[in-house]
Design an enzyme around this catalytic site. Structure first.
Site, PDB file in Angstrom:
ATOM      1  N   GLU A  37     -10.310 -14.285  25.743  1.00  9.08           N
ATOM      2  CA  GLU A  37     -10.421 -13.277  26.806  1.00  9.08           C
ATOM      3  C   GLU A  37     -11.424 -12.200  26.425  1.00  9.08           C
ATOM      4  O   GLU A  37     -12.241 -11.766  27.259  1.00  9.08           O
ATOM      5  CB  GLU A  37      -9.050 -12.656  27.075  1.00  9.08           C
ATOM      6  N   GLU A  38     -11.379 -11.755  25.179  1.00  7.62           N
ATOM      7  CA  GLU A  38     -12.245 -10.664  24.761  1.00  7.62           C
ATOM      8  C   GLU A  38     -13.722 -11.066  24.773  1.00  7.62           C
ATOM      9  O   GLU A  38     -14.599 -10.213  24.819  1.00  7.62           O
ATOM     10  CB  GLU A  38     -11.849 -10.181  23.361  1.00  7.62           C
ATOM     11  N   HIS A  78      -3.483 -12.990  27.542  1.00  4.98           N
ATOM     12  CA  HIS A  78      -4.354 -13.487  26.474  1.00  4.98           C
ATOM     13  C   HIS A  78      -3.778 -13.159  25.103  1.00  4.98           C
ATOM     14  O   HIS A  78      -3.074 -12.164  24.921  1.00  4.98           O
ATOM     15  CB  HIS A  78      -5.789 -12.963  26.626  1.00  4.98           C
TER      16      HIS A  78
END
Length: 482
Positions: A295-296, A251
């Site tokens: 992603e986070e 990511h």
């Protein structure tokens, strides 16, 4: 590519055909692990790490969070750099992700609150009502909750379950407090029938429980939603068998707190450097590199990519390998537990084989001890596993605490997390372990070269079911699920 808007990215894509040509991949020597590994240089990792940090520090937020100029500069850089090789077919995949902000006040006092991903928007105000037990059963929700704001402990069941039960009981807002130290940052996992839902710290939860116990407490929530346009970058070799693909991912987004050089500039740069050096070779099988956004926020980029692939395209992916945080300062060498021998969660057929490939490589070729790590859903392999795609990966550790036994193997500090700068403004180039970064990048190269030549060590290719397997992981990227 020098832009931050979708229209500019489309213009750049229209110019890809003008890239400088390179020799046909078939004219190049077939990739070999030792030759590819030899080309990976410490200086190149550092140079590219500095580039990403510069992108972050050129912005007000000093980060590469989704939708920000720092993140879009990262996307531009990847596309420009890969396009210049002429070796890859490149796709920039736009998608939108939910973004939210939240404010919580109780009796005029403001408390830090983190909106759950996929929360509803709204400005509910009313008495704060604690829910019995931990809110995993409808019976825990009192009749008096209707028209009021629920206060619920984290634990056992998913936040989505708690938020849905709260709304069903008539709550106009939901506040979930942590059961360990720190602010609770979670996800509801997907769209649903929820009231505005936020997480708070354990300490603030205890304070609010005491307020309610001493009398009434009136809470006010403000949750505002927006959508952020962001991008995945996919680059596949022009050569190699397109029916048998090795997918390699990392990511590219940081958290808001800082530039995210270990998390996950290290993995995205490791993959980029392998991709650039691979251009000196040919492969028998196609190699597809993916740099995922979001992603986070809950693996949203990888999720979007895998779910929008037709099943016949998913079936072409023989193996997915993922690299997240591969330069941690208080490091370990972790390999995902594909065979389930350590944690009991076995990956789809082929996952055990990639684990063994790396175990053998680090033990026999470079004499570095390794240890298994769990498929816990915290990185971008999660959506691939859900669709039955064999997966594996390497990591040097995130927020796990280093043990005395690990110190004996790797050095470092016992009792300290693997990356003390995790999700902070101090996740910068100067705080990475570059030696570990190099060795992890060489591990990436070894897998790319091995499977670029042949998938003969993997189980025979089969047609997978289109039905998605329901995994309940504890995490989705940077957000907790329960």
């Amino acid at each position: 590519m020098r832009l931050s808007l979708h229209t500019g990215i489309l213009v750049t894509l229209a110019l890809l055909a003008e890239a400088v040509p390179t020799p046909e991949p078939r004219a190049l020597p077939l990739v070999q692990s030792n030759q590819l590994r030899r080309l990976l240089l410490r200086s190149e990792l550092l140079k590219k790490g500095q580039t990403l940090q510069d992108f972050a520090y050129a912005t007000v937020g000093r980060n590469r969070y989704i939708g920000t100029p720092g993140h879009n500069a990262t996307v531009n850089y990847l596309v420009d750099t890969l396009t210049a090789t002429g070796y890859y077919d490149i796709e920039v995949q736009p998608f939108t992700v939910p973004s939210a902000s939240a404010d919580l006040s109780v009796d005029g006092v403001t408390y830090e609150a983190a909106p759950m991903t996929f929360t509803a928007a709204g400005t509910p105000s009313g008495p704060l009502i604690p829910v019995a037990n931990i809110g995993c059963d409808a019976a825990d929700y009192p009749a008096e909750l209707a028209g009021k704001i629920a206060l619920i402990s984290r634990g056992t069941c998913t936040f989505a379950t708690k938020a849905a039960l709260s709304k069903a009981a008539g709550a106009i807002g939901t506040v979930i407090y942590n059961n360990v130290e720190g602010l609770l940052q979670g996800t509801l996992g997907g769209e649903g029938n929820y009231a505005p839902t936020v997480g708070i710290s354990q300490a603030d939860g205890q304070t609010l429980l005491a307020l309610v116990a001493s009398g009434t407490a009136t809470a006010g929530l403000i949750v505002e939603l927006s959508e952020v346009l962001t991008y995945n970058v996919i680059a596949q070799t022009k050569g190699g068998d397109k029916e048998n693909v090795l997918a390699v991912g990392a990511h590219i987004d940081s958290v808001e707190a800082g530039p995210g050089i270990n998390d996950n500039g290290s993995g995205s740069i490791g993959n980029l450097e392998v991709a650039l050096q691979l251009t000196k070779f040919s492969t028998n099988n196609a190699i597809r590199f993916g740099w995922w956004s979001g992603e986070e926020e809950g693996l949203l980029g990888a999720e979007h990519y895998v779910t929008t692939l037709p099943q016949e395209e998913r079936d072409k992916i023989r193996l997915y390998i993922n690299f997240d945080m591969i330069a941690s300062p208080n490091f370990v060498y972790e390999i995902y537990d594909g065979d389930g021998s350590a944690f009991g969660t076995t990956g789809p057929p082929g996952s055990a084989e990639i684990e063994k490939l790396w175990e053998d490589y680090y033990k026999n070729d470079v004499r570095i001890p390794t240890q298994p790590t769990e498929f816990d859903g915290r990185s971008d392999y999660g959506p691939f596993l859900d669709f039955g795609i064999a997966s594996g990966g390497l990591s040097s550790g995130a927020d796990g605490v280093k043990t005395e036994e690990e110190v004996a193997l790797y050095g470092g500090t016992a009792g300290q997390i693997y990356d003390p700068n995790y999700h902070t403004a101090q996740d910068i180039l100067a705080n990475t372990n570059v030696g570990v970064w190099v060795q992890m990048a060489k591990g990436i190269a070894h897998a790319v070269a091995t499977y670029g030549r042949s998938f003969e060590t993997l189980p025979a290719k089969t047609k997978r079911s289109e039905k998605r397997e329901a995994h309940t992981y504890q995490r989705k990227g940077g957000k907790w699920v329960y």
